[in-house]
Every structure is written in C-alpha cells, then in structure tokens.
Design a protein around this motif. Structure first.
Motif, PDB file in Angstrom:
ATOM      1  N   ARG A 151       0.793  -1.204   0.000  1.00  0.00           N
ATOM      2  CA  ARG A 151       0.000   0.000   0.000  1.00  0.00           C
ATOM      3  C   ARG A 151       0.837   1.272   0.000  1.00  0.00           C
ATOM      4  NH1 ARG A 151      -2.848  -1.598   5.493  1.00  0.00           N
ATOM      5  NH2 ARG A 151      -0.877  -2.694   5.652  1.00  0.00           N
ATOM      6  N   ASP A 181       4.645   0.145   8.206  1.00  0.00           N
ATOM      7  CA  ASP A 181       3.651  -0.870   7.869  1.00  0.00           C
ATOM      8  C   ASP A 181       3.537  -1.876   9.011  1.00  0.00           C
ATOM      9  OD1 ASP A 181       5.984  -2.275   7.535  1.00  0.00           O
ATOM     10  OD2 ASP A 181       5.643  -2.790   5.442  1.00  0.00           O
ATOM     11  N   ASN A 226       0.560   2.147   7.761  1.00  0.00           N
ATOM     12  CA  ASN A 226       0.600   2.260   6.295  1.00  0.00           C
ATOM     13  C   ASN A 226      -0.770   1.941   5.677  1.00  0.00           C
ATOM     14  OD1 ASN A 226       2.257   2.602   3.925  1.00  0.00           O
ATOM     15  ND2 ASN A 226       2.223   0.378   3.619  1.00  0.00           N
ATOM     16  N   THR A 282       8.367   1.036   4.975  1.00  0.00           N
ATOM     17  CA  THR A 282       7.532  -0.138   4.729  1.00  0.00           C
ATOM     18  C   THR A 282       8.411  -1.289   4.247  1.00  0.00           C
ATOM     19  OG1 THR A 282       7.034   0.223   2.379  1.00  0.00           O
ATOM     20  CG2 THR A 282       5.687   1.441   3.975  1.00  0.00           C
ATOM     21  N   THR A 283       7.792  -2.442   4.089  1.00  0.00           N
ATOM     22  CA  THR A 283       8.540  -3.645   3.718  1.00  0.00           C
ATOM     23  C   THR A 283       9.019  -3.612   2.269  1.00  0.00           C
ATOM     24  OG1 THR A 283       7.191  -4.879   5.278  1.00  0.00           O
ATOM     25  CG2 THR A 283       8.386  -6.162   3.623  1.00  0.00           C
ATOM     26  N   GLY A 321       7.671  -0.973  -0.638  1.00  0.00           N
ATOM     27  CA  GLY A 321       7.695   0.277  -1.412  1.00  0.00           C
ATOM     28  C   GLY A 321       8.876   1.168  -1.112  1.00  0.00           C
ATOM     29  N   ARG A 370      -2.729  -9.314   6.892  1.00  0.00           N
ATOM     30  CA  ARG A 370      -1.824  -8.171   7.123  1.00  0.00           C
ATOM     31  C   ARG A 370      -2.401  -7.303   8.229  1.00  0.00           C
ATOM     32  NH1 ARG A 370       0.824  -6.382   1.366  1.00  0.00           N
ATOM     33  NH2 ARG A 370       0.995  -8.479   0.516  1.00  0.00           N
TER      34      ARG A 370
HETATM   35  O1  LIG Z   1       1.724  -2.293   4.290  1.00  0.00           O
HETATM   36  C1  LIG Z   1       1.747  -3.137   3.378  1.00  0.00           C
HETATM   37  O2  LIG Z   1       0.737  -3.438   2.754  1.00  0.00           O
HETATM   38  C2  LIG Z   1       3.048  -3.837   3.038  1.00  0.00           C
HETATM   39  C3  LIG Z   1       3.582  -4.581   4.208  1.00  0.00           C
HETATM   40  S1  LIG Z   1       2.784  -5.982   4.694  1.00  0.00           S
HETATM   41  O3  LIG Z   1       2.863  -6.893   3.563  1.00  0.00           O
HETATM   42  O4  LIG Z   1       1.413  -5.592   5.024  1.00  0.00           O
HETATM   43  O5  LIG Z   1       3.472  -6.497   5.868  1.00  0.00           O
HETATM   44  O6  LIG Z   1       4.074  -2.926   2.793  1.00  0.00           O
HETATM   45  P1  LIG Z   1       4.312  -2.215   1.392  1.00  0.00           P
HETATM   46  O7  LIG Z   1       5.750  -1.780   1.409  1.00  0.00           O
HETATM   47  O8  LIG Z   1       3.391  -1.060   1.373  1.00  0.00           O
HETATM   48  O9  LIG Z   1       4.032  -3.217   0.315  1.00  0.00           O
END
Ligand SMILES: O=C(O)[C@H](CS(=O)(=O)O)OP(=O)(O)O
Ligand SMILES: [Mg+2]
Length: 233
Positions: free
Chosen positions: A25, A65, A76, A95-96, A98, A187
C-alpha cells in the motif's frame, strides 16, 4: 519506449529513469498523505532510522507498515490516513516493499513512485520527458506481486501512448495475493476500505518524484504538465 519490469533484487545498476510501483500500500498511502496536506515524505532506510528522525524532529509524522508500534504515529493504511490532517507536515515512511524499492534506485536521474491512484499522472510525466528507456520496479513479492506488475504494465502502456483497458489491470490487482491478505486480515494495520482505495484509478492529479536531499530520499508531489504540453494527446 523500452520498458523493463524488475524486482528489487534484480536491480544490478542504477537505471536512468525508474518508476517504483507499490499499489498495496506504500504509494497509495503516500498519495493520500499528500492529498491530506503533507509537504514531503522522507523514505527511511530502517525502522531505527525512522525513529531517529522522529526523535530529532518530533513534529514529523512517523509511519510504518504492519501493526502500530511505540514511537510511530500511524500505520501504512490509506483508509486510516485519509482522516488525518497532515497540513504542512513531513511524514517519515518505512515499509517492507515500497520504500525499500525507492531507496534501491536512489542514484537514478529520475525516480517516480507510483500506484493506481496516480497512474495517469505518472504516465504523463514519462510522456513529457520522452524517456526512451524506463525501469519499473515491481516492489512486492520479489518482483512477482501481480498488483504491482499490473499497475506497472498499465502505466507503461499509457506512457507509450497506447490505449489500455484499465479494468483488466485493476481486476488483476483486485485478485492479487496482497488484496486477499488485506481483506482477510492476514496483514496488520489495515482499514476495511484499504483495498478499494488502492484500486481507485487516477484518484489524484499529481505524480510523485523522489530525490536525494541532504542524503535523505525525499518524496514530493509533482504537478503534471498541461494537456497542451503533452504532444501525444
Ligand atoms: O503495508 C503493506 O501493505 C506492506 C507490508 S505488509 O505486507 O502488510 O506487511 O508494505 P508495502 O511496502 O506497502 O508493500
Ligand atoms: Mg506492496
């Protein structure tokens, strides 16, 4: 336009032009932060760096996140962020996928961060720049996240001036693993509207450009050129 679609681990050299895609996200959240008035978003290298920046500047808004955590102001989630007034504030985001993807191409001459909510604005910035070669960074699932790949392919088609059936690309995103995990509560730090908000095509009229500022990678909204400047329209 020569378009390459790479996962973060496949980035062996700095591309000239990079579009870093995270639909679910990070870069839907970033667009919402700007819509809520944020001045800029600092993309943090780690949770520790995000907390250190926040400690130095308590007025900054720290966002991560996953579940809420001590020291962070919010999570996030576009559904949660849209009710927060961020007028004039600086957000620090970690975040993980992005933010990691954007930091992986920080040496590129142009870095755009994108998702469906800024798809056409992103494509128009690429068209105006007349980029011959664009590297799309598919941030999720080692480059396999279909919500990110679908969005990247859609933007590439639009940037090349080709028509594209948006519904087909949005359907892939709606059927992705990330969408299912968000809907099923796998998540954390999730609002029930998050998936729908991530699938809103062209919700915002601006693109998002990331660049190094005093050694920090900083994301800012970028107005798109007027139609008159876009020769392909
Ligand atoms: O917040 C998100 O949707 C993900 C992390 S997780 O897969 O929910 O743990 O991070 P993103 O970097 O926005 O893909
Ligand atoms: Mg993602």
């Amino acid at each position: 336009m020569d378009a390459r679609f790479l996962g973060i681990a496949e980035l062996v050299e700095a591309p000239s032009v990079a579009v870093v895609v995270d639909v679910m996200r990070a870069f839907t959240v970033a667009a919402w932060a700007f819509a809520q008035g944020a001045e800029k978003i600092v993309l943090a290298e780690s949770l520790d760096e995000a907390l250190a920046l926040k400690a130095r500047r308590p007025d900054w808004v720290a966002l991560k996140d996953g579940p809420p955590a001590p020291g962070f102001d919010t999570v996030n989630s576009p559904g949660l962020l849209r009710s927060i007034d961020l007028g004039g504030r600086t957000v620090v985001q970690k975040t993980t996928a992005g933010t990691v993807g954007a930091l992986a191409v920080k040496e590129a001459s142009l870095v755009l961060c994108a998702s469906f909510v800024v798809a056409e604005a992103t494509a128009r910035l690429l068209r105006t720049r007349k980029s011959d070669s664009v590297t799309f960074v598919v941030t999720g699932e080692d480059g396999q996240a279909d919500e990110d790949l679908a969005c990247a392919q859609y933007i590439a088609r639009r940037a090349a001036g080709d028509g594209a059936d948006a519904a087909r690309f949005l359907r892939r995103a709606a059927e992705s693993r990330a969408a299912a995990e968000l809907a099923e509560g796998v998540r954390q730090g999730v609002h029930p509207d998050d998936v729908a908000l991530c699938l809103e095509l062209d919700r915002f009229p601006f693109g998002m450009v990331a660049a190094l500022e005093d050694s920090l990678m900083v994301l800012r909204p970028c107005a798109v050129p007027s139609l008159a400047d876009d020769a392909s329209i």
